[in-house]
Scaffold this active site. Structure first.
Site, PDB file in Angstrom:
ATOM      1  N   LYS A  72     -68.753  32.750  26.500  1.00 45.23           N
ATOM      2  CA  LYS A  72     -68.141  31.971  25.408  1.00 45.23           C
ATOM      3  C   LYS A  72     -69.042  31.975  24.174  1.00 45.23           C
ATOM      4  CE  LYS A  72     -65.139  28.727  27.709  1.00 45.23           C
ATOM      5  NZ  LYS A  72     -64.757  27.407  28.102  1.00 45.23           N
ATOM      6  N   THR A 121     -63.098  12.822  29.129  1.00 47.12           N
ATOM      7  CA  THR A 121     -62.313  11.706  29.670  1.00 47.12           C
ATOM      8  C   THR A 121     -62.918  11.309  31.013  1.00 47.12           C
ATOM      9  OG1 THR A 121     -60.364  12.572  28.575  1.00 47.12           O
ATOM     10  CG2 THR A 121     -59.996  11.016  30.386  1.00 47.12           C
ATOM     11  N   PHE A 129     -58.680  12.044  21.500  1.00 45.20           N
ATOM     12  CA  PHE A 129     -57.215  11.965  21.620  1.00 45.20           C
ATOM     13  C   PHE A 129     -56.508  13.181  21.023  1.00 45.20           C
ATOM     14  CE2 PHE A 129     -58.847   7.625  21.659  1.00 45.20           C
ATOM     15  CZ  PHE A 129     -58.226   7.112  22.782  1.00 45.20           C
ATOM     16  N   ARG A 181     -54.629  16.704  20.353  1.00 44.81           N
ATOM     17  CA  ARG A 181     -53.666  17.475  21.147  1.00 44.81           C
ATOM     18  C   ARG A 181     -53.943  18.956  20.945  1.00 44.81           C
ATOM     19  NH1 ARG A 181     -48.600  15.931  17.896  1.00 44.81           N
ATOM     20  NH2 ARG A 181     -50.248  16.158  16.354  1.00 44.81           N
ATOM     21  N   ASN A 219     -53.012   7.932  27.998  1.00 46.33           N
ATOM     22  CA  ASN A 219     -52.398   9.098  28.653  1.00 46.33           C
ATOM     23  C   ASN A 219     -51.411   8.675  29.741  1.00 46.33           C
ATOM     24  OD1 ASN A 219     -53.582  10.914  27.016  1.00 46.33           O
ATOM     25  ND2 ASN A 219     -54.940  11.832  28.529  1.00 46.33           N
ATOM     26  N   PHE A 275     -42.464  11.645  22.176  1.00 50.26           N
ATOM     27  CA  PHE A 275     -42.567  11.754  23.640  1.00 50.26           C
ATOM     28  C   PHE A 275     -41.273  11.341  24.340  1.00 50.26           C
ATOM     29  CE2 PHE A 275     -46.790  13.127  24.898  1.00 50.26           C
ATOM     30  CZ  PHE A 275     -47.354  13.255  23.641  1.00 50.26           C
ATOM     31  N   ALA A 299     -36.715  15.390  26.690  1.00 52.75           N
ATOM     32  CA  ALA A 299     -36.570  15.727  28.111  1.00 52.75           C
ATOM     33  C   ALA A 299     -36.975  17.186  28.324  1.00 52.75           C
ATOM     34  CB  ALA A 299     -35.123  15.502  28.534  1.00 52.75           C
ATOM     35  N   GLY A 308     -47.301  18.869  31.848  1.00 50.06           N
ATOM     36  CA  GLY A 308     -48.367  19.661  32.481  1.00 50.06           C
ATOM     37  C   GLY A 308     -49.592  19.570  31.611  1.00 50.06           C
ATOM     38  N   CYS A 355     -54.608  17.559  30.722  1.00 56.44           N
ATOM     39  CA  CYS A 355     -54.940  16.128  30.653  1.00 56.44           C
ATOM     40  C   CYS A 355     -54.018  15.234  31.482  1.00 56.44           C
ATOM     41  CB  CYS A 355     -54.952  15.660  29.205  1.00 56.44           C
ATOM     42  SG  CYS A 355     -56.311  16.380  28.273  1.00 56.44           S
TER      43      CYS A 355
HETATM   44  P1  NAD Z   1     -62.904  22.994  28.830  1.00 55.90           P
HETATM   45  O1  NAD Z   1     -62.907  23.390  30.251  1.00 55.90           O
HETATM   46  O2  NAD Z   1     -62.099  23.780  27.838  1.00 55.90           O
HETATM   47  O3  NAD Z   1     -64.415  22.974  28.266  1.00 55.90           O
HETATM   48  C1  NAD Z   1     -65.512  22.441  28.948  1.00 55.90           C
HETATM   49  C2  NAD Z   1     -66.707  23.349  28.696  1.00 55.90           C
HETATM   50  O4  NAD Z   1     -67.883  22.722  29.164  1.00 55.90           O
HETATM   51  C3  NAD Z   1     -66.632  24.693  29.411  1.00 55.90           C
HETATM   52  O5  NAD Z   1     -66.705  25.733  28.457  1.00 55.90           O
HETATM   53  C4  NAD Z   1     -67.862  24.695  30.344  1.00 55.90           C
HETATM   54  O6  NAD Z   1     -68.437  25.973  30.462  1.00 55.90           O
HETATM   55  C5  NAD Z   1     -68.775  23.731  29.615  1.00 55.90           C
HETATM   56  N1  NAD Z   1     -69.814  23.100  30.448  1.00 55.90           N
HETATM   57  C6  NAD Z   1     -69.688  22.511  31.663  1.00 55.90           C
HETATM   58  N2  NAD Z   1     -70.872  21.995  32.069  1.00 55.90           N
HETATM   59  C7  NAD Z   1     -71.765  22.236  31.077  1.00 55.90           C
HETATM   60  C8  NAD Z   1     -73.144  21.929  30.885  1.00 55.90           C
HETATM   61  N3  NAD Z   1     -73.836  21.228  31.798  1.00 55.90           N
HETATM   62  N4  NAD Z   1     -73.743  22.338  29.753  1.00 55.90           N
HETATM   63  C9  NAD Z   1     -73.054  23.019  28.818  1.00 55.90           C
HETATM   64  N5  NAD Z   1     -71.734  23.339  28.932  1.00 55.90           N
HETATM   65  C10 NAD Z   1     -71.096  22.942  30.050  1.00 55.90           C
HETATM   66  O7  NAD Z   1     -62.455  21.458  28.799  1.00 55.90           O
HETATM   67  P2  NAD Z   1     -61.709  20.649  27.617  1.00 55.90           P
HETATM   68  O8  NAD Z   1     -60.249  20.901  27.680  1.00 55.90           O
HETATM   69  O9  NAD Z   1     -62.443  20.865  26.342  1.00 55.90           O
HETATM   70  O10 NAD Z   1     -61.939  19.158  28.123  1.00 55.90           O
HETATM   71  C11 NAD Z   1     -63.214  18.540  28.075  1.00 55.90           C
HETATM   72  C12 NAD Z   1     -63.034  17.047  28.307  1.00 55.90           C
HETATM   73  O11 NAD Z   1     -62.261  16.479  27.248  1.00 55.90           O
HETATM   74  C13 NAD Z   1     -62.278  16.693  29.593  1.00 55.90           C
HETATM   75  O12 NAD Z   1     -62.809  15.515  30.118  1.00 55.90           O
HETATM   76  C14 NAD Z   1     -60.862  16.451  29.107  1.00 55.90           C
HETATM   77  O13 NAD Z   1     -60.153  15.580  29.941  1.00 55.90           O
HETATM   78  C15 NAD Z   1     -61.112  15.820  27.757  1.00 55.90           C
HETATM   79  N6  NAD Z   1     -60.009  15.987  26.810  1.00 55.90           N
HETATM   80  C16 NAD Z   1     -59.359  17.186  26.698  1.00 55.90           C
HETATM   81  C17 NAD Z   1     -58.331  17.330  25.766  1.00 55.90           C
HETATM   82  C18 NAD Z   1     -57.602  18.634  25.635  1.00 55.90           C
HETATM   83  O14 NAD Z   1     -56.555  18.659  24.973  1.00 55.90           O
HETATM   84  N7  NAD Z   1     -58.067  19.718  26.216  1.00 55.90           N
HETATM   85  C19 NAD Z   1     -57.982  16.253  24.938  1.00 55.90           C
HETATM   86  C20 NAD Z   1     -58.686  15.053  25.040  1.00 55.90           C
HETATM   87  C21 NAD Z   1     -59.700  14.932  25.990  1.00 55.90           C
END
Ligand code: NAD
Length: 434
Positions: free
Chosen positions: A35, A122, A152, A154, A211, A252, A255, A260, A263
């Site tokens: 990445k 989260t 929060f 999207r 959520n 929201f 229908a 999915g 989150c």
């Molecule tokens: P993701 O899987 O896209 O990204 C997480 C990243 O963290 C990965 O690239 C992974 O390699 C890296 N990682 C893990 N452990 C690590 C470490 N010790 N050091 C450095 N990097 C590390 O996940 P995401 O979708 O970005 O979600 C992250 C958090 O945010 C989750 O808790 C999720 O619930 C929350 N969240 C996500 C969204 C969304 O729309 N995706 C929205 C709000 C909140």
């Protein structure tokens, strides 16, 4: 402010680049070298509209850099955000906090001076307390305040959401940290985005409550849609009719095939588990989870009944694989269960998605991934729209009909007008329409 983001996925990367855009100095860190290598070459590891441009601008300005090196990236930081994944733990459905805890330990071992450690991932109620314990154990002399700041945004509208949030929730009990967090978000605060300061546990719960409520709202309208089909009502009119009520709100209430994504499924599950552990079970959430789980396969069965109950040897064109448009995220997408159900019934599936195909290939085997919608439609017995990408909203229906074995359109997102589709000689099946 010198900000370090630990985790550069959907949340870490978007938040990091937006903070840089506000004028802060930001390092986005990830353990996944591929990445970081890609980001350093200007290649985005995820699809998110507008992301490549804003990353390029902030790299050029020198405010945004990337690294795989946690120790070096945290040592001079004023604020370190933890934005790593918190997936469902295999077996029991609780949030897997091992990545959060590992990050917290590593930060504590290498930070210097007063450092605010912010959980953006989260995380269930009480995680901040555990992070604080881990940090103290790892480095008893560290001067660290642990803060909760759930995200929060999207996917698909992440940059806009981050820059124009409805609210920013910050959970803390440390005055110095409050000053730092106010400074971090000052550019948004000036634009009137309300900063809501709460206790840390409250902030953690706000994210799950939000959520959980949204998942419940979607599930509610999905059940109303099923009832509409039985009683001869129209769910889109019902949505409009209730959504215009300011107490309910129009969002929201679309229908569809069930929620999915990365989150709602995991967060509803984790909320239900937390509630059970505290002997305060949330039946509404438990029921929402079970309705939604059943719905995805039910959508596969809906396609089968549109083909008179038998799909063996038939070809189904699936349009859209991601859990929603404008993302490449396939996590818990309804397409997975819909396709599985069709395969179980003996169908062959040709699928197309504008951005999700590479991720889909890791999750769905045994189908043909094709180069465009009409490649999927050629010789198909039915089209199924699973994700409402814009490019599926105006299919050339006469062309499609001419290519198909039988003109059947199952529209799991209600993006077509039934009369319009019928005019072109299609049998049309939407959700909750009459
Ligand atoms: P993701 O899987 O896209 O990204 C997480 C990243 O963290 C990965 O690239 C992974 O390699 C890296 N990682 C893990 N452990 C690590 C470490 N010790 N050091 C450095 N990097 C590390 O996940 P995401 O979708 O970005 O979600 C992250 C958090 O945010 C989750 O808790 C999720 O619930 C929350 N969240 C996500 C969204 C969304 O729309 N995706 C929205 C709000 C909140």
């Amino acid at each position: 402010m010198r900000i370090t983001m630990i985790g550069s996925g959907y949340v870490g990367l978007v938040s990091g680049v937006c903070f840089a855009d506000f004028g802060h100095d930001v390092i986005c860190v990830d353990k996944d070298k591929s990445k970081i290598d890609a980001l350093e070459k200007g290649i985005m590891p995820i699809y998110e509209p507008g992301l490549d441009q804003i990353v390029a601008e902030n790299v050029k300005s020198g405010r945004l850099t990337f690294s795989t090196d946690v120790p070096n990236s945290v040592k001079d930081a004023d604020v370190v955000f933890i934005a790593v994944g918190t997936p469902s733990r295999r077996g029991d459905g609780h949030a897997d906090l091992s990545y959060v805890y590992a990050a917290a330990k590593e930060i504590a071992e290498h930070c210097s001076g007063f450092t605010v450690v912010v959980t953006k991932s989260t995380v269930p109620v009480g995680t901040g307390d555990e992070v604080e314990r881990i940090v103290k154990e790892a480095n008893p002399n560290a001067d660290i305040a642990v803060v909760s700041n759930p995200e929060f945004l999207r996917e698909g509208a992440a940059i806009e959401d981050f820059k124009r949030p409805d609210r920013i929730v910050i959970g803390l009990d440390d005055d110095r940290a409050r000053g730092v967090m106010t400074e971090v978000y000052r550019p948004l605060y000036l634009n009137q985005a309300p900063l809501l300061f709460t206790a840390r546990r409250t902030s953690e719960l706000i994210k799950y409550a939000a959520n959980g409520f949204l998942a419940m709202k979607i599930t509610f309208i999905n059940e109303i849609a099923d009832l509409c089909e039985k009683v001869g009502a129209n769910v889109q009119d019902v949505s409009r009719g209730i959504g215009l009520d300011g107490r309910i709100g129009a969002k929201f209430l679309h229908a569809g095939p069930g929620y999915g994504g990365s989150c709602f499924p995991k967060d509803t599950l984790a909320l239900a588990k937390t509630a059970q552990d505290h002997e305060s079970p949330m039946r509404l959430i438990e029921t929402t989870i079970s309705i939604n789980d059943n719905r995805k396969r039910a959508m596969g069965r809906k396609v089968i009944s549109a083909l008179e109950g038998d799909v063996r040897g038939k070809k189904i064109a699936v349009l859209g694989l991601t859990f929603k448009p404008n993302t490449d995220d396939m996590r818990d997408s309804p397409a997975i269960a819909v396709i599985q159900t069709l395969q179980d019934g003996g169908a062959t599936v040709a699928a197309y998605d504008p951005e999700g195909m590479e991720n889909a290939k890791k999750l769905i085997a045994g189908i043909d991934y094709v180069a465009g919608p009409y490649d999927a439609i050629a010789d198909a017995d039915a089209i199924v729209i699973v994700t409402e990408w814009n490019q599926f909203r105006a299919l050339d229906l006469p062309r499609a009909k001419g290519m198909m074995k039988s003109p059947i359109l199952v529209d799991l997102r209600n993006i077509y007008r039934p009369a319009e589709v019928a005019k072109h000689g299609f049998a049309y099946h939407g959700i909750g329409l009459n």
